[in-house]
Design a protein around this motif. Structure first.
Motif, PDB file in Angstrom:
ATOM      1  N   ALA A 179     -12.945  -6.520   4.542  1.00  0.00           N
ATOM      2  CA  ALA A 179     -12.035  -6.848   3.446  1.00  0.00           C
ATOM      3  C   ALA A 179     -11.957  -8.353   3.210  1.00  0.00           C
ATOM      4  CB  ALA A 179     -10.654  -6.277   3.722  1.00  0.00           C
TER       5      ALA A 179
ATOM      6  N   GLN B  41     -11.257  -9.396  -0.792  1.00  0.00           N
ATOM      7  CA  GLN B  41     -10.422  -8.401  -1.472  1.00  0.00           C
ATOM      8  C   GLN B  41      -8.933  -8.728  -1.304  1.00  0.00           C
ATOM      9  OE1 GLN B  41     -11.539  -4.423  -0.260  1.00  0.00           O
ATOM     10  NE2 GLN B  41     -13.729  -4.858  -0.389  1.00  0.00           N
TER      11      GLN B  41
ATOM     12  N   ASP C  96      -6.644  -9.491  -3.526  1.00  0.00           N
ATOM     13  CA  ASP C  96      -5.743  -8.891  -4.510  1.00  0.00           C
ATOM     14  C   ASP C  96      -5.950  -7.396  -4.658  1.00  0.00           C
ATOM     15  OD1 ASP C  96      -8.247  -9.125  -5.528  1.00  0.00           O
ATOM     16  OD2 ASP C  96      -7.639  -9.882  -7.493  1.00  0.00           O
ATOM     17  N   SER C  97      -6.702  -6.801  -3.732  1.00  0.00           N
ATOM     18  CA  SER C  97      -6.935  -5.362  -3.802  1.00  0.00           C
ATOM     19  C   SER C  97      -5.718  -4.606  -3.273  1.00  0.00           C
ATOM     20  CB  SER C  97      -8.178  -5.003  -2.979  1.00  0.00           C
ATOM     21  OG  SER C  97      -8.376  -3.616  -2.948  1.00  0.00           O
ATOM     22  N   ASP C  98      -5.373  -3.520  -3.928  1.00  0.00           N
ATOM     23  CA  ASP C  98      -4.248  -2.708  -3.472  1.00  0.00           C
ATOM     24  C   ASP C  98      -4.609  -1.899  -2.239  1.00  0.00           C
ATOM     25  OD1 ASP C  98      -2.711  -3.651  -5.574  1.00  0.00           O
ATOM     26  OD2 ASP C  98      -3.355  -2.034  -6.923  1.00  0.00           O
TER      27      ASP C  98
ATOM     28  N   PRO D 112      -7.425  -2.272   0.422  1.00  0.00           N
ATOM     29  CA  PRO D 112      -8.609  -2.971   0.943  1.00  0.00           C
ATOM     30  C   PRO D 112      -9.327  -2.236   2.068  1.00  0.00           C
ATOM     31  CG  PRO D 112      -6.635  -3.950   1.839  1.00  0.00           C
ATOM     32  CD  PRO D 112      -6.161  -2.898   0.886  1.00  0.00           C
TER      33      PRO D 112
ATOM     34  N   THR E  62      -7.086   5.685   2.454  1.00  0.00           N
ATOM     35  CA  THR E  62      -7.027   4.292   2.057  1.00  0.00           C
ATOM     36  C   THR E  62      -5.734   3.651   2.518  1.00  0.00           C
ATOM     37  OG1 THR E  62      -6.130   4.994  -0.088  1.00  0.00           O
ATOM     38  CG2 THR E  62      -8.508   4.630   0.036  1.00  0.00           C
TER      39      THR E  62
ATOM     40  N   ASN F 211      -3.199   0.007   2.273  1.00  0.00           N
ATOM     41  CA  ASN F 211      -2.912  -1.270   1.640  1.00  0.00           C
ATOM     42  C   ASN F 211      -2.936  -2.373   2.695  1.00  0.00           C
ATOM     43  OD1 ASN F 211      -0.504  -0.981   3.045  1.00  0.00           O
ATOM     44  ND2 ASN F 211       0.654  -0.343   1.227  1.00  0.00           N
TER      45      ASN F 211
ATOM     46  N   THR G 121     -20.903  -8.458  -3.670  1.00  0.00           N
ATOM     47  CA  THR G 121     -19.563  -7.937  -3.364  1.00  0.00           C
ATOM     48  C   THR G 121     -19.258  -8.004  -1.872  1.00  0.00           C
ATOM     49  OG1 THR G 121     -20.496  -5.700  -3.253  1.00  0.00           O
ATOM     50  CG2 THR G 121     -19.574  -6.412  -5.359  1.00  0.00           C
TER      51      THR G 121
END
Length: 1119
Positions: free
Chosen positions: A16, A21, A23-25, A27, A35, A37, A261
């Protein structure tokens, strides 16, 4: 199970943060694939990885800082930030917290500072916070405490792969050199799993922060900042080379992420560091090798990036790189190397392709009243790159593709239309060039007319450039240059259209008139204080008048046109002397009329040669003018030297040189016919300076890299071949004039040897000497171009009217034996006649092995085909004979009899009626001499040819003219059957060439068959009704009595000849002395003594100068 979860959450967290990542909800994922947070991921990490709470805190605060930095961004780019710098060189504030968020940032800073016994990662994160809080000095102090920060490779230990996970910086599964390899589990690379990738992120980020802090504190010491940035160059090279280049897999159940990425956080800081390094180095460094290495490093890394990543930075670096390579190409340009593709061009094109993909996603079609400046600048850079690579028309395809692409992101951009018109023309597509030029004139003209009244009402704006105050109006200089270049293009297109010839559309008069309209529009915005620009307008108008005189063919208006052409060319030379202006002034002074002045024309032609020694036509014109004064020795030397242009290796002085360093021609390199003070063509020397000024706040516009638009484009390889071949044809004509036909026959071998050598160097095609090949394999130089009009008058006379007798002399025909090598025997005779030296045609007397081989092939094939040619000629001339009734038509040569066995042509119906007799020959049936006439086929409607087909047709016409010229030489020398073989070769290459049928008519006239001679000449007129040579030879036959008495002449034929010649002398043949001579002869037969005297006087005045070839046929009407 605990060990498995330990590794799992280490991998999830490192994946991550390495991928950025922040700002990823969601990660990460837990062990069941659910998943998570950020809060749950860090909680589970602390739970299953005890003892590493400090690392979790560093990650948490780094993620918090990222969110604070990106909170104020309205339109984040692919990397999360928007670049807001006002100058492309400014150090942007994207990683500095705004004033309203300083308090939140201070909280994170205090939490990191409160960590007891902080690790190296905590120190590096603390420096990151200090810089974001606008404390560069504090950030610099913190980073100075980190050991070996400026030598990052020393901070990367190699750990035993079997060691247990105990510390984030000490968990490695492999050494550095083998770290970036294929993924082991879930497509995650090992270097991401073991934490080494994150360690590199911290290292690159810290070096970048240190350099930016130093820039903030010491803005004048750019060298110090550059040294800090360069300390990470070795690390970045290793990173780029070992990170695998992968792209996202589509359609796979377990898609593999790309290298972009997976390492996004690493690329963010690598790009920031390299960008700062480049923008500083281009302003202070003169080390070209270092700059080149920096650009290569940047673009090697950018190959991993998404097109939308850091588009502004990448646009800046791409623009700087193109400025760099263009300036280097100009500084190191070797004269004469324009036709060679430079080694740097493939790399530059790859950068251009990448920049195009960036612009595709970062720009959009403009709204009303807006312009896509980035795309327009990019277009100028592409054209400047093409110019720096040599401006070769054959290599302009990639630039044209870019221009077509740019039209989708711009609206009626005058820049794009200006470039397209020029590039379409140099690449060979004159139709599209004309269309885009008209569009440019319409767009810019309307913009100027619309805003002109408003500009006149604002006196304060009158001194400002028109392009700055009128969108879409373009600058006055660009407007004038483009229209002058366009007018010259229209004139060349008009000259390429041979009147009402079969297969052509129009006679070029419309194009010539449009050229005049463009010149008038150019005058409306001409700056009279710019002598170079004014001279180009005067010269273009002078050329236009000469073209109009040629195309209008109005006897009452011709003197005015020619006098205006001469006056304007003189004005152009007086305003701004240049090689093209002197060349065209010499052309104007050489034309027939009261203003003809050959000595003055030679002076201007010499100046053109001195200033433009690389132009073959300059040497060609000077040689023709020297021939006109009977100075054959100097003319031979000039033509011989001109023949070597483009073939010899260009030396440092820009001229072909001999092995001892002298130029060929005469001792010590001096060329006879030129003054000893001719200036050399010196290369441009490179100056040691920075790419940009140290105080520069922006990049110079791309238009500053563009070269001045030339009035005529540089010649392509095809055009160089054409010009060189035309010069060799003049050499042969001069040799025949000076030494007789026996001196020219031998030199035809050298010309065809040269043509074969050029063919071998360009493409593999059918040998033009092998008569056993099929006629479909046409032309050895099918891609060459031609500017000379067909049908020269070398068949009528060589030296002028003085060789035309009052009564036709008897012609003695000595047919060659098919078994005796007469051609070879004659060559041996020519070597012993008076011991005369032969013209070398730009090559040494000793032929190479390739030359001897080609000569042998030519001789062998010509004599091998004598029996076949003799047999066919008997059938054509006298009808079928016993024993030859079953002779088949040859596959490599046309059946002239089947084409010419038609009823006699009538002058009133030549254009609309013809009857063709078709022969039918089989082994079992006798040949029928005639068949019932078939209805005439309809005249085909001329259709537009594709660009490449048009080029091939021009090449075939050029080679057809070459064979026609050789046929005339053979015929005058008495080699009748060799002349027929050359005519057949010419017809195979271009059956619509009227010169072929003129030569066939002369062939039959030599054999005494007047009917077939007239049929062939009328065929030439059917193809081109205004063909000068065909009309003269028809009238010559009409005015020649069949017996000895004048009373035997047919009055109707005399009257018809007089009418044809009267029309010819008022039109295309106004300056041909033979036409006036035969008109005088016709007037005498009609009893018009006064007209006879006037025509003879004018013919003698025209024949005062020696003509071996017509100057327009040899060099054209304009450059």
């Amino acid at each position: 199970m605990a060990l498995t979860k330990d590794k799992h959450y280490w991998t999830q967290l490192r994946t991550a943060i390495t991928a950025g990542q922040w700002d990823s909800d969601l990660p990460g994922k837990d062990t069941k694939g659910v998943t998570l947070n950020w809060a749950n991921l860090l909680r589970k990490f602390n739970k299953h990885c005890p003892g590493h709470n400090e690392f979790a805190e560093v990650v948490s605060q780094t993620q918090y800082l990222y969110l604070q930095l990106s909170a104020g961004q309205q339109k984040p780019t692919a990397d999360g930030f928007q670049c807001l710098q006002t100058s492309p060189f400014d150090l942007d504030d994207e990683i500095i917290l705004p004033q309203e968020r300083q308090q939140e940032g201070q909280m994170g800073y205090d939490m990191l500072k409160a960590i007891p016994s902080p690790s190296e990662s905590a120190f590096l994160a603390l420096a990151y916070y200090a810089y974001s809080l606008s404390r560069p000095s504090e950030s610099l102090d913190i980073l100075s405490k980190v050991k070996d920060l400026t030598h990052p490779l020393k901070r990367i230990p190699t750990i035993n792969p079997s060691s247990n996970v105990s510390h984030p910086s000490a968990d490695y599964s492999s050494s550095w050199t083998g770290g970036f390899s294929t993924a082991e589990h879930n497509h995650v690379n090992p270097d991401v799993k073991d934490g080494r990738a994150w360690l590199f992120v911290e290292t690159v980020r810290s070096v970048c922060l240190k350099g930016m802090s130093y820039e903030k504190l010491h803005p004048s010491d750019l060298q110090g900042s550059l040294d800090i940035y360069l300390s990470a160059s070795i690390l970045i090279d290793t990173l780029e080379s070992e990170i695998p280049r992968t792209v996202p897999t589509i359609g796979s159940p377990n898609p593999q992420p790309s290298s972009y990425t997976q390492y996004l956080e690493l690329w963010r800081w690598v790009e920031q560091l390299l960008w700062r390094t480049v923008v500083i180095a281009v302003r202070i460094s003169t080390d070209e090798q270092m700059l080149s290495a920096l650009f290569r490093q940047y673009f090697a890394c950018s190959s991993h990036w998404d097109p939308s990543f850091r588009s502004q930075h990448r646009s800046t670096v791409s623009t700087l790189y193109l400025h760099f390579v263009i300036s280097q190409a100009k500084a190191t340009k070797i004269p004469g190397s324009e036709l060679d593709t430079p080694s740097w061009l493939p790399e530059a094109r790859s950068v251009i392709q990448e920049y195009k993909s960036v612009l595709n996603v970062s720009t959009k079609f403009p709204r009303a009243g807006e312009r896509n400046v980035l795309v327009e600048e990019f277009v100028d850079l592409c054209v400047a790159t093409w110019e720096a690579s040599g401006a070769i028309g054959e290599h302009a395809g990639w630039v044209l593709d870019t221009l077509w692409w740019a039209t989708r992101l711009t609206f009626n951009s005058h820049r794009i239309f200006r470039h397209m018109s020029r590039l379409f023309y140099v690449s060979g597509d004159s139709n599209l060039a004309i269309r885009t030029l008209r569009l440019y004139v319409q767009v810019v003209g309307k913009a100027w007319e619309t805003a002109k009244a408003e500009v006149d009402q604002r006196p304060e704006d009158r001194s400002t450039s028109s392009a700055e105050i009128i969108p879409g109006a373009d600058t006055d200089r660009n407007w004038v240059q483009t229209l002058v270049q366009g007018a010259r293009m229209f004139c060349r297109v008009a000259c390429s259209k041979s009147g009402t010839a079969l297969g052509t559309v129009g006679n070029g008069l419309d194009e010539a008139r449009e050229a005049g309209a463009l010149i008038e529009k150019a005058k409306t915005r001409l700056d009279a204080n710019n002598p170079e620009l004014a001279a180009s307008v005067y010269l273009a108008e002078g050329i236009w008048h000469s073209v109009m005189a040629h195309k209008e063919q109005m006897s009452f208006n011709r003197p005015y046109r020619l006098s205006e052409s001469l006056r304007l060319c003189e004005l152009a030379v007086e305003t701004f002397p240049s090689a093209p202006a002197c060349y065209h002034l010499a052309l104007a002074l050489s034309r027939a009329g009261p203003s003809r002045n050959i000595p003055l024309a030679i002076e201007h032609a010499r100046f053109a040669v001195e200033q433009g020694s690389h132009e073959i036509r300059h040497w060609h014109l000077l040689g023709l003018l020297l021939v006109a004064t009977d100075d054959w020795k100097k003319a031979k030397a000039i033509l011989e030297y001109g023949a070597g242009i483009g073939e010899e290796r260009v030396g440092d002085e820009g001229l072909p040189q001999t092995p001892n360093g002298d130029t060929p021609g005469t001792p010590n390199g001096q060329i006879e016919g030129l003054p000893p003070t001719a200036p050399p063509f010196m290369p441009v020397l490179k100056s040691s300076s920075t790419l940009l000024d140290p105080d520069a706040i922006g990049i110079p516009p791309a238009a500053s890299l563009l070269k001045r638009v030339l009035d005529h484009p540089p010649p392509s390889r095809r055009e160089l071949f054409e010009q060189a071949l035309q010069l060799r044809m003049t050499q042969l004509a001069l040799s025949e004039h000076a030494e007789g036909t026996e001196g020219a026959v031998e030199k035809w071998l050298e010309v065809f040897t040269w043509v074969a050598t050029q063919k071998e160097g360009n493409q593999t095609a059918r040998s033009s000497f092998d008569s056993t090949q099929k006629s479909g394999d046409q032309g050895s130089m099918s891609n060459q171009t031609i500017s000379a009009r067909p049908g020269t008058l070398v068949d009528v006379t060589v030296s002028g009217v003085e060789d035309v007798p009052s009564a036709e002399p008897p012609i003695t025909v000595t047919p060659a034996s098919p078994l005796r090598p007469s051609f070879e025997g004659q060559s041996r005779q020519g070597e012993n006649v008076d011991g005369r030296n032969k013209l070398s045609l730009g090559r040494p007397r000793g032929q190479s092995s390739a030359g001897r081989k080609v000569s042998k092939i030519l001789k062998t094939q010509v004599h091998r085909g004598q029996e076949r040619i003799s047999s066919i000629s008997k059938i054509v001339a006298f009808g079928p004979r016993h024993g030859l009734a079953h002779l088949r038509k040859a596959t490599s040569a046309p059946d002239f009899h089947s084409v010419l066995s038609i009823s006699s042509y009538q002058a009133s119906s030549i254009h609309s009626r013809r009857r063709v007799t078709y022969g039918n020959s089989t082994p079992d049936e006798p040949v029928m001499e005639t068949l019932p006439p078939r209805p005439p086929p309809p005249v085909p409607v001329p259709q537009k040819q594709p660009r490449w087909d048009s080029r091939a047709a021009k090449g075939r016409r050029l080679m057809s003219d070459l064979w026609c010229m050789s046929a005339a030489t053979f015929r005058r020398f008495g080699k009748i059957e060799q002349a027929r073989g050359a005519i057949q070769e010419a017809e195979v290459r271009d059956g619509n060439n009227p010169a072929v049928w003129v030569q066939l008519g002369l062939y039959y006239h030599t054999l005494g068959d007047e009917q077939k001679a007239l049929q062939a000449l009328h065929k030439a007129l059917f193809i081109e009704p205004e063909h000068v040579s065909a009309i003269i030879h028809i009238c010559r036959i009409y005015l020649s009595p069949p017996g000895t008495g004048v009373e035997e002449l047919d009055p109707d034929r005399v009257e018809l000849a007089a009418g044809l010649l009267s029309d010819l002398t008022n039109g295309h043949g106004w300056d041909v002395p033979e036409a006036w001579y035969y008109l005088a002869k016709a007037a005498k037969m009609q009893g018009r003594t006064e007209m006879e005297r006037e025509c003879l006087t004018y013919a003698l005045r025209l024949a005062e100068v020696t003509r071996v070839r017509e100057i327009p046929d040899a060099v054209g009407w304009s450059l």
